[in-house]
Design an enzyme around this catalytic site. Structure first.
Site, PDB file in Angstrom:
ATOM      1  N   HIS A   1      38.918  13.340 -25.763  1.00  0.00           N
ATOM      2  CA  HIS A   1      39.509  14.600 -25.321  1.00  0.00           C
ATOM      3  C   HIS A   1      39.743  14.407 -23.823  1.00  0.00           C
ATOM      4  O   HIS A   1      38.778  14.201 -23.083  1.00  0.00           O
ATOM      5  CB  HIS A   1      38.538  15.764 -25.509  1.00  0.00           C
ATOM      6  CG  HIS A   1      38.399  16.229 -26.929  1.00  0.00           C
ATOM      7  ND1 HIS A   1      37.843  15.453 -27.900  1.00  0.00           N
ATOM      8  CD2 HIS A   1      38.750  17.408 -27.516  1.00  0.00           C
ATOM      9  CE1 HIS A   1      37.853  16.137 -29.043  1.00  0.00           C
ATOM     10  NE2 HIS A   1      38.392  17.312 -28.846  1.00  0.00           N
TER      11      HIS A   1
ATOM     12  N   HIS B   1      43.643  13.961 -34.880  1.00  0.00           N
ATOM     13  CA  HIS B   1      42.629  14.633 -34.054  1.00  0.00           C
ATOM     14  C   HIS B   1      42.183  15.898 -34.781  1.00  0.00           C
ATOM     15  O   HIS B   1      42.942  16.847 -34.911  1.00  0.00           O
ATOM     16  CB  HIS B   1      43.235  14.981 -32.681  1.00  0.00           C
ATOM     17  CG  HIS B   1      42.266  15.571 -31.716  1.00  0.00           C
ATOM     18  ND1 HIS B   1      41.947  14.973 -30.513  1.00  0.00           N
ATOM     19  CD2 HIS B   1      41.546  16.710 -31.750  1.00  0.00           C
ATOM     20  CE1 HIS B   1      41.077  15.720 -29.863  1.00  0.00           C
ATOM     21  NE2 HIS B   1      40.814  16.793 -30.592  1.00  0.00           N
TER      22      HIS B   1
ATOM     23  N   GLU C   1      42.039  18.479 -21.201  1.00  0.00           N
ATOM     24  CA  GLU C   1      42.401  19.649 -22.023  1.00  0.00           C
ATOM     25  C   GLU C   1      42.179  20.900 -21.174  1.00  0.00           C
ATOM     26  O   GLU C   1      41.189  21.619 -21.324  1.00  0.00           O
ATOM     27  CB  GLU C   1      41.564  19.721 -23.304  1.00  0.00           C
ATOM     28  CG  GLU C   1      42.053  20.839 -24.241  1.00  0.00           C
ATOM     29  CD  GLU C   1      41.198  21.019 -25.489  1.00  0.00           C
ATOM     30  OE1 GLU C   1      40.148  20.362 -25.597  1.00  0.00           O
ATOM     31  OE2 GLU C   1      41.592  21.835 -26.342  1.00  0.00           O
TER      32      GLU C   1
ATOM     33  N   HIS D   1      38.518  18.428 -36.040  1.00  0.00           N
ATOM     34  CA  HIS D   1      37.075  18.727 -35.973  1.00  0.00           C
ATOM     35  C   HIS D   1      36.608  19.231 -37.332  1.00  0.00           C
ATOM     36  O   HIS D   1      36.629  20.433 -37.589  1.00  0.00           O
ATOM     37  CB  HIS D   1      36.790  19.752 -34.881  1.00  0.00           C
ATOM     38  CG  HIS D   1      37.130  19.260 -33.509  1.00  0.00           C
ATOM     39  ND1 HIS D   1      36.195  18.705 -32.664  1.00  0.00           N
ATOM     40  CD2 HIS D   1      38.318  19.183 -32.861  1.00  0.00           C
ATOM     41  CE1 HIS D   1      36.793  18.328 -31.537  1.00  0.00           C
ATOM     42  NE2 HIS D   1      38.090  18.606 -31.631  1.00  0.00           N
TER      43      HIS D   1
ATOM     44  N   GLN E   1      30.716  16.722 -27.192  1.00  0.00           N
ATOM     45  CA  GLN E   1      31.281  18.043 -26.898  1.00  0.00           C
ATOM     46  C   GLN E   1      30.778  18.639 -25.573  1.00  0.00           C
ATOM     47  O   GLN E   1      31.545  19.184 -24.800  1.00  0.00           O
ATOM     48  CB  GLN E   1      30.957  19.007 -28.042  1.00  0.00           C
ATOM     49  CG  GLN E   1      31.288  20.476 -27.782  1.00  0.00           C
ATOM     50  CD  GLN E   1      32.782  20.765 -27.831  1.00  0.00           C
ATOM     51  OE1 GLN E   1      33.361  20.839 -28.901  1.00  0.00           O
ATOM     52  NE2 GLN E   1      33.403  20.923 -26.670  1.00  0.00           N
TER      53      GLN E   1
ATOM     54  N   ASP F   1      43.707  19.494 -35.176  1.00  0.00           N
ATOM     55  CA  ASP F   1      42.594  19.875 -34.312  1.00  0.00           C
ATOM     56  C   ASP F   1      41.557  20.770 -34.994  1.00  0.00           C
ATOM     57  O   ASP F   1      40.399  20.409 -35.074  1.00  0.00           O
ATOM     58  CB  ASP F   1      43.098  20.526 -33.006  1.00  0.00           C
ATOM     59  CG  ASP F   1      42.090  20.434 -31.864  1.00  0.00           C
ATOM     60  OD1 ASP F   1      41.055  19.780 -32.038  1.00  0.00           O
ATOM     61  OD2 ASP F   1      42.358  21.016 -30.795  1.00  0.00           O
TER      62      ASP F   1
HETATM   63 ZN    ZN Z   1      39.584  18.469 -30.229  1.00  0.00          ZN
END
Ligand code: ZN
Length: 422
Positions: free
Chosen positions: A209, A56, A212, A58, A151, A308
């Site tokens: 996701h 995971h 979270e 970005h 997102q 992440d």
């Molecule tokens: Zn993430």
């Protein structure tokens, strides 16, 4: 090109082993290999493991720290706001330059498999285009999967669901979700269904996701698991973060373990970011905000780790080292028993391979792909204690990173001593 690694320790085996690599694969593993090779490397009793996976990440925001501004509150929400400013004018070149730098850092720390999110709520899809090119160009170093990541939500703006589908048409490997960020609980549930529809239509996996947040009312993971079961998607779904699970009552968590196991959902914890971003609305005592790794494993649910972020609006630190992420996980998750520490390397190796469904080609065994890391440590405990960068990283039988070991010299009263950490 053949490589012979002599005298290595292997996980869960006693004694030392030789490993012969030929034509990109592991040709032989035994206590003494008689044959020679183009290159012979003395492992000196160090640990040779399959290379690491970061499940995971970005890449599109990596290394943007301070651009356009720093996250002063340390919250997830301020991070999303800063990223929204940054991505407005983002270009393919900018994404590529930063992503390639980040990838090389990760590779140098032993990661050769990476799942990255590309934010597809940026309507020009510059992040996706950039990361699809990085995937192709970096193939000699790392196997990348790109997840189309909504997102800003799938149903929060008209057109986001279409962008999600378009991203998959353009070549995204997996379909993302962010149900806890949708406007309502009902939208969250609906967004999961929209994502599974797209995943099924194009034969892609779902990589979300999920929950979270520290909000114990955020319960989308059960919806994700139920969809996986109903649609025959067992083993094809990963749920990133799942931090709300930290705050669930035990009776509900117990129910969840059962359906996650049945659905074959892999939970991806992101310990560096979870410990930093969660618990931000607590006074004292402050929650840890990492999902229940220990209990999930105990109940037969697959768990792997992600880094992440590296130096971006959400996380100001990091060097792309999965052993550092694991170091945080074992602390926060109380996984510090001797055997737990030995086993913890599963979180960045075999458990990720299970989630990626590549177990048949993964491992230090004859016939498997030679994706290996020679650590500057004799076992998992030393690797975690010292966190030294690996001496060798091998992908498909090629050495892609080489380091001399990081010995130090200390001078005591004019007399030099070599420091021994191992
Ligand atoms: Zn993430």
């Amino acid at each position: 090109m053949s490589i012979l690694i002599r005298g290595a320790r292997l996980r869960r085996l006693d004694g030392l082993y030789d490993v012969l690599i030929e034509d990109g694969k592991i040709a032989e593993v035994s206590t003494s290999i008689k044959r020679g090779a183009d290159e012979t490397i003395d492992a000196g009793g160090r640990l040779l493991t399959p290379s690491f996976s970061d499940m995971h990440f970005h890449l599109d925001s990596a290394l943007t720290l301070g651009d356009p501004r720093y996250n002063e509150s340390g919250t997830l929400i301020e991070g999303i706001e800063i990223w929204a400013e940054k991505k407005r004018g983002i270009t393919v070149e900018d994404v590529k330059n930063r992503a390639i730098r980040a990838v090389k850092m990760m590779v140098s720390y032993g990661t050769t498999r990476l799942r990255t999110h590309a934010d597809i709520t940026e309507p020009r899809l510059a992040t996706l285009k950039g990361l699809l090119e990085v995937k192709k160009e970096m193939k000699p170093l790392i196997d990348i999967q790109v997840t189309a990541f909504p997102q800003d939500g799938i149903l929060t703006e008209p057109g986001n669901a279409e962008l999600l589908e378009k991203a998959v048409e353009m070549g995204a490997d997996n379909v993302g979700i962010i149900p806890h960020y949708e406007l309502t609980r009902e939208d969250g549930v609906k967004s999961i269904s929209v994502a599974f529809d797209i995943a099924q239509k194009y034969g892609r996996d779902v990589d979300g996701h999920v929950d979270e947040t520290d909000d114990e009312q955020s319960r989308f993971l059960e919806v994700v698991a139920a969809e996986a079961i109903r649609r025959g998607y067992e083993g094809r779904v990963t749920a990133g973060h799942a931090t709300a699970m930290h705050s669930y009552n035990d009776a509900y968590a117990y129910k969840l373990y059962r359906i996650l196991r049945r659905a074959g959902v892999t939970v991806i914890a992101n310990p560096l970011i979870n410990i930093h971003l969660q618990g931000r609305f607590d006074t004292y005592p402050k929650r840890r905000g990492m999902t229940r790794i220990k209990e999930l494993l105990k109940h037969g649910v697959n768990v792997a780790l992600g880094h992440d972020c590296i130096r971006d609006p959400w996380y100001p630190l990091g060097r792309g080292d999965m052993v550092q992420a694991l170091f945080m996980a074992v602390h926060v998750g109380h996984l510090m028993g001797y055997q737990e520490l030995r086993d913890s390397f599963d979180l960045i190796t075999v458990n990720a391979a299970r989630a990626l469904r590549i177990e048949s080609e993964y491992g230090v065994e004859r016939g498997k792909r030679a994706d290996l890391v020679l650590l500057d440590a004799r076992d998992e405990l030393e690797a975690l204690a010292l966190q030294r960068p690996p001496l060798l990283v091998i992908k498909e039988g090629r050495i892609i990173v080489r380091r001399s070991n990081a010995e130090a010299e200390i001078v005591v009263d004019g007399k030099k001593e070599r420091l021994e950490f191992v």
